[in-house]
Design a protein around this motif. Structure first.
Motif, short mmCIF file in Angstrom:
data_model
loop_
_atom_site.label_atom_id
_atom_site.label_comp_id
_atom_site.label_asym_id
_atom_site.label_seq_id
_atom_site.Cartn_x
_atom_site.Cartn_y
_atom_site.Cartn_z
N TYR A 159 0.92 -1.11 -0.22
CA TYR A 159 0.09 0.35 -0.07
C TYR A 159 0.63 1.41 0.02
O TYR A 159 0.24 2.21 -1.08
CB TYR A 159 -1.04 -0.33 1.17
CG TYR A 159 -2.05 1.27 0.97
CD1 TYR A 159 -3.12 1.19 0.70
CD2 TYR A 159 -1.56 2.14 1.82
CE1 TYR A 159 -3.73 2.45 0.63
CE2 TYR A 159 -2.20 3.42 2.35
CZ TYR A 159 -3.86 3.10 1.49
OH TYR A 159 -4.46 4.59 1.75
N ASP A 174 2.47 1.68 -3.45
CA ASP A 174 1.53 2.56 -4.64
C ASP A 174 2.11 3.38 -3.67
O ASP A 174 1.73 5.16 -5.06
CB ASP A 174 0.92 1.88 -4.33
CG ASP A 174 0.48 0.13 -5.37
OD1 ASP A 174 2.38 0.24 -5.24
OD2 ASP A 174 -0.31 -0.41 -4.71
N ARG A 175 1.98 4.47 -2.67
CA ARG A 175 1.40 5.78 -2.82
C ARG A 175 3.09 7.06 -2.28
O ARG A 175 3.00 8.25 -2.42
CB ARG A 175 0.73 5.78 -1.83
CG ARG A 175 -0.96 6.00 -1.66
CD ARG A 175 -1.69 5.06 -0.67
NE ARG A 175 -3.43 4.52 -1.01
CZ ARG A 175 -3.23 3.10 -2.10
NH1 ARG A 175 -2.13 2.32 -1.85
NH2 ARG A 175 -4.21 2.94 -1.96
N PRO A 206 0.51 8.93 4.18
CA PRO A 206 -1.09 8.26 4.24
C PRO A 206 -0.81 8.63 5.74
O PRO A 206 -0.19 7.98 6.66
CB PRO A 206 -1.07 6.96 3.80
CG PRO A 206 0.38 6.89 3.37
CD PRO A 206 0.58 7.77 3.27
N THR A 229 -6.81 6.20 7.24
CA THR A 229 -6.83 6.10 5.92
C THR A 229 -6.59 4.60 5.42
O THR A 229 -6.81 3.66 4.25
CB THR A 229 -6.15 6.91 5.01
OG1 THR A 229 -6.50 8.42 5.06
CG2 THR A 229 -6.05 7.17 3.44
N ILE A 230 -4.55 4.08 5.88
CA ILE A 230 -4.51 2.79 5.79
C ILE A 230 -5.61 2.30 6.01
O ILE A 230 -5.73 0.83 5.51
CB ILE A 230 -2.74 2.59 5.81
CG1 ILE A 230 -2.01 3.87 5.54
CG2 ILE A 230 -2.71 0.87 5.84
CD1 ILE A 230 -0.63 4.04 6.82
N ARG A 245 -8.55 2.39 7.08
CA ARG A 245 -10.31 1.90 5.73
C ARG A 245 -9.69 1.41 5.09
O ARG A 245 -10.83 0.71 4.34
CB ARG A 245 -10.37 3.33 6.13
CG ARG A 245 -12.18 3.49 4.90
CD ARG A 245 -12.46 5.10 5.20
NE ARG A 245 -11.44 5.48 4.07
CZ ARG A 245 -10.71 6.88 4.83
NH1 ARG A 245 -10.94 6.98 5.92
NH2 ARG A 245 -10.30 7.20 3.55
N GLU A 246 -8.46 1.76 3.55
CA GLU A 246 -8.55 1.39 2.38
C GLU A 246 -8.14 -0.21 2.09
O GLU A 246 -8.58 -0.96 1.66
CB GLU A 246 -7.97 2.31 1.50
CG GLU A 246 -8.12 3.69 1.51
CD GLU A 246 -7.31 4.56 0.26
OE1 GLU A 246 -6.46 4.57 -0.03
OE2 GLU A 246 -7.88 5.66 0.24
N LEU A 247 -7.75 -0.47 3.49
CA LEU A 247 -7.11 -1.86 3.73
C LEU A 247 -7.68 -2.39 4.35
O LEU A 247 -7.74 -3.89 4.06
CB LEU A 247 -5.26 -2.32 4.00
CG LEU A 247 -4.24 -2.04 3.10
CD1 LEU A 247 -3.03 -1.95 3.96
CD2 LEU A 247 -4.11 -2.65 1.70
N LYS A 248 -9.00 -2.28 4.58
CA LYS A 248 -9.61 -3.34 5.55
C LYS A 248 -9.11 -4.00 6.82
O LYS A 248 -9.73 -4.94 6.94
CB LYS A 248 -10.89 -3.96 4.76
CG LYS A 248 -11.62 -2.90 3.91
CD LYS A 248 -12.50 -3.96 2.92
CE LYS A 248 -13.07 -3.58 1.76
NZ LYS A 248 -13.29 -2.15 1.21
N ARG A 265 -6.94 0.04 12.57
CA ARG A 265 -5.80 0.60 13.57
C ARG A 265 -4.86 0.01 13.99
O ARG A 265 -3.35 0.41 13.16
CB ARG A 265 -6.38 2.37 13.78
CG ARG A 265 -7.40 2.77 13.00
CD ARG A 265 -7.98 4.20 14.42
NE ARG A 265 -7.01 4.65 14.57
CZ ARG A 265 -5.95 6.28 13.62
NH1 ARG A 265 -6.68 6.59 12.82
NH2 ARG A 265 -5.73 7.04 13.99
#
Length: 88
Positions: A22, A25-26, A35, A39-40, A42-45, A48
């Motif tokens: 992740y 890629d960013r 990030p 955010t990490i 949430r986007e990777l499900k 925290r």
């Protein structure tokens, strides 16, 4: 896929591999990105806490370095991450 061979064959946990990819890629051309942990997650499900553990795993393996960033008013901002590019 060959680019990540060293990550796939490493002893890293699945969570650390996912977070590494992740962040990779960013990242910009210098390997920097920032990030937020939320955010990490949430986007990777992932939770925290899982993301924080993965970041610790990556730091201990030497694949990631993080720096705390600060706002002008002295408050904390998101971390700045430096990705070490894997050997192919």
């Amino acid at each position: 896929m060959a680019y990540f061979t060293s990550v796939y064959t490493s002893e890293l946990s699945h969570r650390a591999r996912a977070v590494y990819m992740y962040l990779h890629d960013r990242a910009d051309k210098d390997g920097k990105c920032y990030p937020a942990i939320g955010t990490i997650a949430r986007e990777l499900k992932l939770s925290r806490s899982t993301v924080k553990r993965a970041i610790t795993d990556l730091e201990q393996s030497g694949r990631l370095r993080k720096e705390q960033r600060w706002r002008e008013n002295g408050g904390k901002s998101s971390n700045l991450y430096y990705i070490k590019q894997p050997d192919s």
